[in-house]
Every structure is written in structure tokens, then in C-alpha cells.
Design an enzyme around this catalytic site. Structure first.
Site, PDB file in Angstrom:
ATOM      1  N   LEU A  24       0.949  -1.292   0.101  1.00  0.00           N
ATOM      2  CA  LEU A  24      -0.030   0.026  -0.216  1.00  0.00           C
ATOM      3  C   LEU A  24       0.846   1.186   0.002  1.00  0.00           C
ATOM      4  O   LEU A  24       1.953   1.195   0.526  1.00  0.00           O
ATOM      5  CB  LEU A  24      -0.728   0.008   1.097  1.00  0.00           C
ATOM      6  CG  LEU A  24      -1.713  -1.209   1.311  1.00  0.00           C
ATOM      7  CD1 LEU A  24      -2.445  -1.175   2.737  1.00  0.00           C
ATOM      8  CD2 LEU A  24      -2.885  -0.999   0.241  1.00  0.00           C
ATOM      9  N   ASP A  66       2.568  -6.027   3.107  1.00  0.00           N
ATOM     10  CA  ASP A  66       2.911  -4.904   3.918  1.00  0.00           C
ATOM     11  C   ASP A  66       3.578  -5.602   5.366  1.00  0.00           C
ATOM     12  O   ASP A  66       3.604  -4.837   6.159  1.00  0.00           O
ATOM     13  CB  ASP A  66       1.895  -3.858   4.322  1.00  0.00           C
ATOM     14  CG  ASP A  66       1.413  -3.094   2.987  1.00  0.00           C
ATOM     15  OD1 ASP A  66       2.262  -2.270   2.323  1.00  0.00           O
ATOM     16  OD2 ASP A  66       0.443  -3.414   2.450  1.00  0.00           O
ATOM     17  N   GLU A  71       4.769  -3.089  13.121  1.00  0.00           N
ATOM     18  CA  GLU A  71       4.558  -2.455  14.266  1.00  0.00           C
ATOM     19  C   GLU A  71       3.038  -2.108  14.273  1.00  0.00           C
ATOM     20  O   GLU A  71       2.578  -2.146  15.550  1.00  0.00           O
ATOM     21  CB  GLU A  71       5.399  -1.166  14.253  1.00  0.00           C
ATOM     22  CG  GLU A  71       4.885  -0.360  15.393  1.00  0.00           C
ATOM     23  CD  GLU A  71       5.450   1.249  15.367  1.00  0.00           C
ATOM     24  OE1 GLU A  71       6.055   1.622  16.472  1.00  0.00           O
ATOM     25  OE2 GLU A  71       5.229   1.853  14.407  1.00  0.00           O
ATOM     26  N   ASP A  72       2.402  -2.354  13.155  1.00  0.00           N
ATOM     27  CA  ASP A  72       1.062  -1.999  13.218  1.00  0.00           C
ATOM     28  C   ASP A  72       0.282  -3.146  13.737  1.00  0.00           C
ATOM     29  O   ASP A  72      -0.957  -2.962  13.828  1.00  0.00           O
ATOM     30  CB  ASP A  72       0.649  -1.573  11.565  1.00  0.00           C
ATOM     31  CG  ASP A  72       1.211  -0.522  11.190  1.00  0.00           C
ATOM     32  OD1 ASP A  72       1.195   0.329  11.778  1.00  0.00           O
ATOM     33  OD2 ASP A  72       1.645  -0.529   9.876  1.00  0.00           O
ATOM     34  N   ARG A  91      -4.648  -5.949   5.583  1.00  0.00           N
ATOM     35  CA  ARG A  91      -3.675  -6.095   6.569  1.00  0.00           C
ATOM     36  C   ARG A  91      -4.179  -6.888   7.842  1.00  0.00           C
ATOM     37  O   ARG A  91      -3.432  -7.170   8.688  1.00  0.00           O
ATOM     38  CB  ARG A  91      -3.104  -4.721   7.163  1.00  0.00           C
ATOM     39  CG  ARG A  91      -2.319  -3.959   5.878  1.00  0.00           C
ATOM     40  CD  ARG A  91      -1.519  -3.026   6.459  1.00  0.00           C
ATOM     41  NE  ARG A  91      -0.163  -3.636   7.024  1.00  0.00           N
ATOM     42  CZ  ARG A  91       0.565  -2.969   7.830  1.00  0.00           C
ATOM     43  NH1 ARG A  91       0.366  -1.649   8.035  1.00  0.00           N
ATOM     44  NH2 ARG A  91       1.613  -3.636   8.315  1.00  0.00           N
ATOM     45  N   ARG A 138      -6.585   5.313   9.410  1.00  0.00           N
ATOM     46  CA  ARG A 138      -6.266   3.570   9.785  1.00  0.00           C
ATOM     47  C   ARG A 138      -6.637   3.627  11.383  1.00  0.00           C
ATOM     48  O   ARG A 138      -6.667   2.304  11.827  1.00  0.00           O
ATOM     49  CB  ARG A 138      -4.773   3.504   9.726  1.00  0.00           C
ATOM     50  CG  ARG A 138      -4.475   3.597   8.413  1.00  0.00           C
ATOM     51  CD  ARG A 138      -4.679   2.467   7.285  1.00  0.00           C
ATOM     52  NE  ARG A 138      -4.142   2.517   5.954  1.00  0.00           N
ATOM     53  CZ  ARG A 138      -3.048   1.936   5.693  1.00  0.00           C
ATOM     54  NH1 ARG A 138      -2.248   1.434   6.603  1.00  0.00           N
ATOM     55  NH2 ARG A 138      -2.376   1.975   4.421  1.00  0.00           N
ATOM     56  N   HIS A 169       0.189   8.075   9.322  1.00  0.00           N
ATOM     57  CA  HIS A 169       0.048   7.612  10.844  1.00  0.00           C
ATOM     58  C   HIS A 169       0.501   8.734  11.707  1.00  0.00           C
ATOM     59  O   HIS A 169       1.622   9.555  11.280  1.00  0.00           O
ATOM     60  CB  HIS A 169       1.137   6.295  11.280  1.00  0.00           C
ATOM     61  CG  HIS A 169       0.280   5.071  10.847  1.00  0.00           C
ATOM     62  ND1 HIS A 169       1.241   4.002  10.092  1.00  0.00           N
ATOM     63  CD2 HIS A 169      -0.818   4.633  10.812  1.00  0.00           C
ATOM     64  CE1 HIS A 169       0.333   3.003   9.761  1.00  0.00           C
ATOM     65  NE2 HIS A 169      -0.786   3.420  10.348  1.00  0.00           N
ATOM     66  N   LEU A 250       6.716   3.201   0.498  1.00  0.00           N
ATOM     67  CA  LEU A 250       5.410   2.432   1.120  1.00  0.00           C
ATOM     68  C   LEU A 250       5.086   3.254   2.201  1.00  0.00           C
ATOM     69  O   LEU A 250       4.267   2.503   3.236  1.00  0.00           O
ATOM     70  CB  LEU A 250       5.543   1.033   1.413  1.00  0.00           C
ATOM     71  CG  LEU A 250       5.979   0.153   0.143  1.00  0.00           C
ATOM     72  CD1 LEU A 250       6.433  -1.227   0.450  1.00  0.00           C
ATOM     73  CD2 LEU A 250       4.956   0.218  -1.104  1.00  0.00           C
ATOM     74  N   CYS A 256       8.297   1.376  12.195  1.00  0.00           N
ATOM     75  CA  CYS A 256       7.315   0.493  11.323  1.00  0.00           C
ATOM     76  C   CYS A 256       7.843  -0.893  11.318  1.00  0.00           C
ATOM     77  O   CYS A 256       7.073  -1.772  11.192  1.00  0.00           O
ATOM     78  CB  CYS A 256       6.898   0.787  10.054  1.00  0.00           C
ATOM     79  SG  CYS A 256       6.574   2.816   9.819  1.00  0.00           S
TER      80      CYS A 256
END
Length: 265
Positions: A24, A66, A71-72, A91, A138, A169, A250, A256
Site C-alpha cells: 500500500l 505490507d 509495528e502495526d 492487513r 487507519r 500515521h 510504502l 514500522c
């Protein structure tokens, strides 16, 4: 622990997948080169290990382009870990893939489960006294409220803030340097959300340098932002520059690429 937000014994990373070219991105600035990304990723891991930390490197997940941006998927706190619910539908599976690895290290794993709740780790800045969570495309209010409920009995204080318009973010625009100090873009610091903290602003035109990580005694920052680097060095930080050209395509940065924590059994 007075330095829980930047002293860690462990990190989890994941190898970039060949499918990363389908990752993404908010704006198309070119296709990432896998070999270059792998080289940068190796430098990143070596630097984390240099601090004495144990780095767990997970295998690539080709089904999730991704997935290098681990971290997400979770928030790792001293008392336990919370599995996130990413706001990007593609994701959602990444968080489920991360959960068993966290369960092997933590005695208490909780999950964001509300059907209307969305939250990604990139929107979360943990300090010594609070957890700042930025509303973004997000991360929504329901996700933030659920995180607050899940972590209240751990003694955590969650504060909702706002990610600047057009910024992916919250931590795209800021990072923690120590217990009192935050590195930030002026567009974010101008909102007043960091009142009470000492601020270092990134240099004008170097906004992409705002996403660094303080990991034990080192500050890892993306290479190519000399004026911001000089500000950090002058402030007394031991700075390491890591190539980030491919992740940047990205919308990815230093934070991240890892989950950073000291697990409590």
C-alpha cells in the site's frame, strides 16, 4: 520502570516479502527494490542487536505485501501485549499471524475485537506516563476507546490525539527520544498535543526524518536528512542512520519495522 518507553530487551521483525512491490502507498513514488530493502533491513536488525537486544526475525509472508511493517499489528507493553485490528482490510490477517509469536513471549495477550474498532500501531506513541493514540484513516475512536478499556487494569493512561490531515500515521510525524523529549514535525507539534514535553522539531523539508526510534542507547533515523541528524547529535543523542529509501516508497519508516518490548511472563 522509568525508561520503559525506550529501553528494551527484545524486538520482533519480519523479512520483506517479494510481494512488497504490491504494498500500500498513499502516493506512487516508484516500486520498491527488494534487494535494496533487504540490505537496509539487515542493517536495521544489526543495529538493534548491537544494543544487546534479542531480535526475533520472522519469515516473510508473501500473502501480505505490507507485513514487513510489523509495528502495526500489536502494542507491546510491560504488562502484556494487545493485538491490533488494522484499518487497512488487506492487513487484518497480519495481526492474526503475529499473535502466536507474542503469546510465546507474554503471559497476557489481549485483542482489539470490536467490529467497528480499527487501530494500528503506527498511530500509537508510548511515553513514560501515557499512551498517545492518533485518530487517522487507519485508527478510529472506537479502536482507541477499546484500547483504553483493555489496558486500564495495567495502569495505562490512553490519550486520544489527532494525526495531521493527509499523514498516514501519528508516528509518521513524531517519535520519542527519551522520557521528556519528542522529535516532531512542526505541523504536528503546532497542534499542542505534546504540551509538557520537550520538543525537537525536524528541519524544514525533512519531515520524513520525524519517524525515528530510540532503542536503548541509540537513535535510529532514516538516512538522508543531515540537518535533522545534526540537531539530534547536538542535543546529545547517539544517532545511527539507516537506509530507508525503499520503505519510504510504502510510507514506512524506522518504527514500522519492529515491535520493541521487554516481555513480562
Amino acid at each position: 520502570m522509568s525508561d520503559r518507553s525506550y529501553r528494551f530487551t527484545h524486538a520482533i521483525t519480519r523479512k520483506p516479502a517479494a510481494s512488497i512491490i504490491a504494498g500500500l502507498r498513499a502516493v506512487d513514488t516508484g516500486t520498491p527494490d527488494l534487494a535494496t530493502m533487504q540490505a537496509h533491513h539487515a542493517d536495521y536488525i544489526a543495529t538493534l542487536r548491537e544494543t544487546g537486544a534479542t531480535v526475533i526475525e520472522l519469515e516473510a509472508l508473501d500473502a501480505y505485501p505490507d507485513s514487513v511493517f510489523v509495528e502495526d499489528t500489536a502494542l507491546c507493553l510491560p504488562s502484556g501485549a494487545v493485538v491490533m485490528r488494522p484499518g487497512a482490510p488487506s492487513r487484518l490477517g497480519e495481526a492474526a499471524e503475529m499473535a502466536p509469536h507474542l503469546a510465546a513471549l507474554y503471559g497476557d495477550i489481549r485483542r482489539i475485537e470490536g467490529a467497528d474498532s480499527f487501530i494500528e500501531g503506527g498511530d500509537i506513541l508510548m511515553t513514560e506516563t501515557e499512551i498517545l493514540v492518533g485518530r487517522s484513516a487507519r485508527t478510529n475512536a472506537a479502536g482507541i476507546a477499546e484500547l483504553a478499556r483493555l489496558t486500564a487494569d495495567w495502569g495505562e493512561v490512553v490519550r486520544e490525539v489527532h494525526t495531521p490531515p493527509g499523514v498516514l500515521h501519528f508516528k509518521t510525524d513524531c517519535s520519542l527520544l527519551d522520557a521528556e523529549t519528542i522529535l516532531s514535525t512542526t505541523r504536528l507539534s503546532a497542534s499542542g498535543c505534546f504540551q509538557g514535553y520537550r520538543l525537537i522539531d525536524v528541519a524544514e523539508g525533512e519531515e520524513a526524518a520525524a519517524n525515528t526510534i530510540r532503542f536503548n542507547d541509540l537513535v535510529l533515523m532514516p538516512a538522508g536528512f543531515p540537518r535533522t541528524r545534526d540537531r539530534l547529535v547536538q542535543a546529545g543523542y547517539d544517532v545511527r542512520e539507516i537506509g530507508n529509501s525503499e520503505c519510504a516508497k510504502l510510507d514506512g519508516g524506522m518504527s514500522c519495522l519492529s515491535l520493541r518490548f521487554t516481555p513480562k511472563p
